[in-house]
Design an enzyme around this catalytic site. Structure first.
Site, PDB file in Angstrom:
ATOM      1  N   ASP A   1       1.007  -1.522   0.480  1.00  0.00           N
ATOM      2  CA  ASP A   1      -0.497   0.119   0.102  1.00  0.00           C
ATOM      3  C   ASP A   1       0.840   1.569  -0.221  1.00  0.00           C
ATOM      4  O   ASP A   1       0.710   2.142  -1.315  1.00  0.00           O
ATOM      5  CB  ASP A   1      -1.043   0.222   1.308  1.00  0.00           C
ATOM      6  CG  ASP A   1      -2.130   0.772   0.697  1.00  0.00           C
ATOM      7  OD1 ASP A   1      -2.232   1.957   0.537  1.00  0.00           O
ATOM      8  OD2 ASP A   1      -2.938   0.048   1.708  1.00  0.00           O
TER       9      ASP A   1
ATOM     10  N   HIS B   1       2.017   3.297  -3.387  1.00  0.00           N
ATOM     11  CA  HIS B   1       1.429   4.113  -3.531  1.00  0.00           C
ATOM     12  C   HIS B   1       2.187   5.643  -3.634  1.00  0.00           C
ATOM     13  O   HIS B   1       2.247   6.840  -4.279  1.00  0.00           O
ATOM     14  CB  HIS B   1       0.189   4.520  -2.961  1.00  0.00           C
ATOM     15  CG  HIS B   1      -0.825   2.743  -4.176  1.00  0.00           C
ATOM     16  ND1 HIS B   1      -1.608   3.053  -5.236  1.00  0.00           N
ATOM     17  CD2 HIS B   1      -1.975   2.085  -3.103  1.00  0.00           C
ATOM     18  CE1 HIS B   1      -1.906   1.691  -5.430  1.00  0.00           C
ATOM     19  NE2 HIS B   1      -2.043   1.342  -4.177  1.00  0.00           N
TER      20      HIS B   1
ATOM     21  N   SER C   1     -10.617   1.154   1.242  1.00  0.00           N
ATOM     22  CA  SER C   1     -10.209   1.730   0.545  1.00  0.00           C
ATOM     23  C   SER C   1     -10.738   2.741   0.464  1.00  0.00           C
ATOM     24  O   SER C   1      -9.105   3.919   0.543  1.00  0.00           O
ATOM     25  CB  SER C   1     -10.841   1.143  -1.015  1.00  0.00           C
ATOM     26  OG  SER C   1     -10.368   0.284  -0.993  1.00  0.00           O
TER      27      SER C   1
ATOM     28  N   HIS D   1      -9.273  -3.873   7.225  1.00  0.00           N
ATOM     29  CA  HIS D   1      -8.204  -3.452   5.871  1.00  0.00           C
ATOM     30  C   HIS D   1      -8.181  -1.318   6.375  1.00  0.00           C
ATOM     31  O   HIS D   1      -9.814  -1.281   5.811  1.00  0.00           O
ATOM     32  CB  HIS D   1      -7.964  -3.533   4.884  1.00  0.00           C
ATOM     33  CG  HIS D   1      -6.482  -2.440   4.355  1.00  0.00           C
ATOM     34  ND1 HIS D   1      -5.304  -2.716   4.075  1.00  0.00           N
ATOM     35  CD2 HIS D   1      -7.151  -1.090   3.114  1.00  0.00           C
ATOM     36  CE1 HIS D   1      -5.154  -1.418   2.639  1.00  0.00           C
ATOM     37  NE2 HIS D   1      -5.724  -1.103   2.190  1.00  0.00           N
TER      38      HIS D   1
ATOM     39  N   HIS E   1      -8.372   2.778   6.157  1.00  0.00           N
ATOM     40  CA  HIS E   1      -7.378   4.413   5.500  1.00  0.00           C
ATOM     41  C   HIS E   1      -8.008   5.591   6.673  1.00  0.00           C
ATOM     42  O   HIS E   1      -8.564   5.171   7.019  1.00  0.00           O
ATOM     43  CB  HIS E   1      -7.791   4.387   4.261  1.00  0.00           C
ATOM     44  CG  HIS E   1      -6.731   3.404   3.188  1.00  0.00           C
ATOM     45  ND1 HIS E   1      -5.368   3.943   2.423  1.00  0.00           N
ATOM     46  CD2 HIS E   1      -7.120   2.130   2.181  1.00  0.00           C
ATOM     47  CE1 HIS E   1      -5.217   3.023   1.813  1.00  0.00           C
ATOM     48  NE2 HIS E   1      -5.761   2.141   1.773  1.00  0.00           N
TER      49      HIS E   1
ATOM     50  N   TYR F   1     -11.063   6.458  -3.685  1.00  0.00           N
ATOM     51  CA  TYR F   1      -9.782   5.314  -3.758  1.00  0.00           C
ATOM     52  C   TYR F   1      -8.710   6.225  -3.333  1.00  0.00           C
ATOM     53  O   TYR F   1      -8.436   7.183  -4.349  1.00  0.00           O
ATOM     54  CB  TYR F   1     -10.393   4.613  -5.111  1.00  0.00           C
ATOM     55  CG  TYR F   1      -9.614   3.320  -5.090  1.00  0.00           C
ATOM     56  CD1 TYR F   1      -9.869   2.326  -4.869  1.00  0.00           C
ATOM     57  CD2 TYR F   1      -8.410   3.253  -5.850  1.00  0.00           C
ATOM     58  CE1 TYR F   1      -9.363   0.975  -4.869  1.00  0.00           C
ATOM     59  CE2 TYR F   1      -8.133   1.732  -6.664  1.00  0.00           C
ATOM     60  CZ  TYR F   1      -8.869   1.024  -5.844  1.00  0.00           C
ATOM     61  OH  TYR F   1      -7.887  -0.199  -5.818  1.00  0.00           O
TER      62      TYR F   1
HETATM   63  C1  LIG Z   1      -5.397  -2.141  -5.213  1.00  0.00           C
HETATM   64  C2  LIG Z   1      -5.512  -1.362  -3.907  1.00  0.00           C
HETATM   65  O1  LIG Z   1      -4.149  -0.312  -3.310  1.00  0.00           O
HETATM   66  C3  LIG Z   1      -5.783  -2.074  -2.977  1.00  0.00           C
HETATM   67  C4  LIG Z   1      -5.967  -1.769  -1.282  1.00  0.00           C
HETATM   68  O2  LIG Z   1      -5.456  -1.505  -0.392  1.00  0.00           O
HETATM   69  C5  LIG Z   1      -7.126  -0.787  -0.770  1.00  0.00           C
HETATM   70  O3  LIG Z   1      -7.935  -0.952  -1.423  1.00  0.00           O
HETATM   71  O4  LIG Z   1      -7.734   0.096  -0.132  1.00  0.00           O
HETATM   72 MN   LIG Z   2      -5.130   0.302   1.203  1.00  0.00          MN
END
Ligand SMILES: C[C@H](O)CC(=O)C(=O)O
Ligand SMILES: [Mn+2]
Length: 337
Positions: free
Chosen positions: A13, A16, A166, A193, A195, A284
């Protein structure tokens, strides 16, 4: 209680946030530290998973197989995991990653498209890998849809199914509701997961754990897309205070964050106006840098691009729309001036 297992995602991750510029030396140093701290899983790949190094998603400085190989060499305790988005990564990529030592694959799809993961999960199972179904943009689906898609992942052989926030857009009550529904409906492990775009990554993660998630993602120094993920060393400290066992050495994680990770980061991780907009608009997290580049090119406010992407419900795989939206907004601005 099943032991909580943390997957460290800074080397995937975080790709990015590093504009996919990781070097072999950086991956070695970070893996060495994570392995010494006894982190169970370390995910290594391009930010968009195996095969992600393209013009559309961003070219990697180093071939990701070299990065995975280096991580495998450094880790005698931690297992190396890879991410694969069907349509970006192929079965061949998966076999290569397994051949060089990846032990777990997380097959990621949009939250309503689990069916495209079938072939990849089945192949991974046949290879003897640990398998995860990774349902991205989970905030976009109502609870019953998320459960339906998670059950598909389970039926394809996923050992764990993740609700992936995400966009960092979920609120704690939503996380509680979704994780509880998944826990009630599935027999496999449930993962979460986060963010940190709304500043809720740790809080939401605790809500997920409270409602039955036993697989959790974190990124050291919050080195992940947008405002990063649940910051691993912070999470470990909080869980220790709650007497939840992670098996991770807190001081070693802190030292790694401070001495190895912080010095290589392109910017200090904080909730900027753009990452906050990601969470607010439900976009996203990896779109942030793409939107900032497009905003510069068309001389417009990056937040306007992100808000419009949110309105149009643009999802991962539609990165080309970022420039299109920016061009449209710039043209509109010219017409109204
Ligand atoms: C491809 C994405 O970056 C996967 C991810 O970590 C998310 O959706 O959050
Ligand atoms: Mn992510």
């Amino acid at each position: 209680m099943t032991q909580l297992k943390i997957t460290e995602v800074a080397l995937r991750d975080g790709s990015h946030a590093m504009s996919h510029q990781y070097t072999v030396e950086q991956v070695r140093n970070i893996t060495k530290g994570l392995n010494a701290a006894r982190v169970p899983y370390i995910e290594v790949a391009h930010g968009d998973g195996l095969g992600g190094s393209t013009i559309q998603y961003g070219l990697s400085k180093t071939d990701e197989l070299k990065l995975i190989e280096a991580a495998v060499e450094e880790a005698d305790f931690s297992k190396i995991a890879v991410l694969l988005l069907p349509g970006i990564g192929t079965i061949q990529d998966l076999k290569e990653a397994h051949r060089i030592g990846a032990k777990m694959v997380r097959v990621a799809t949009h939250v309503t498209e689990a069916d495209v993961a079938k072939q990849h999960l089945e192949t991974a199972k046949n290879l003897g890998m640990e398998t995860v179904g990774f349902l991205m943009m989970s905030h976009m689906a109502p609870v019953d849809k998320l459960v339906e898609q998670a059950k598909l992942m389970e039926s394809y052989g996923a050992d764990t199914v993740y609700a992936v926030d995400s966009a960092g857009a979920m609120l704690p009550y939503e996380v509680s509701e979704k994780i509880k529904a998944l826990r009630d409906a599935l027999t496999v492990n449930i993962g979460y997961h986060a963010h940190n775009n709304l500043g809720l990554a740790i809080g939401n993660t605790l809500a997920a754990i409270e409602h039955g998630a036993t697989r959790i993602d974190g990124s050291v120094r919050a080195l992940g897309a947008g405002a990063g993920n649940a910051q691993t060393e912070v999470l470990v400290a909080v869980l220790e205070k709650m007497e939840v066992e992670t098996g991770i050495d807190l001081y070693k994680m802190m030292d790694l964050a401070e001495e190895v990770v912080a010095p290589i980061m392109q910017t200090t991780q904080e909730i900027t106006k753009d990452s906050l907009t990601l969470g607010y608009a439900g976009v996203y997290s990896s779109f942030r840098l793409h939107a900032e580049r497009a905003a510069k090119k068309f001389n417009i406010d990056s937040r306007d691009i992100l808000i419009e992407l949110g309105k149009r419900e643009i999802v991962g795989g539609q990165e080309d729309m970022i420039v299109d939206v920016a061009a449209e907004l710039a043209q509109k601005n010219q017409v109204t001036v």
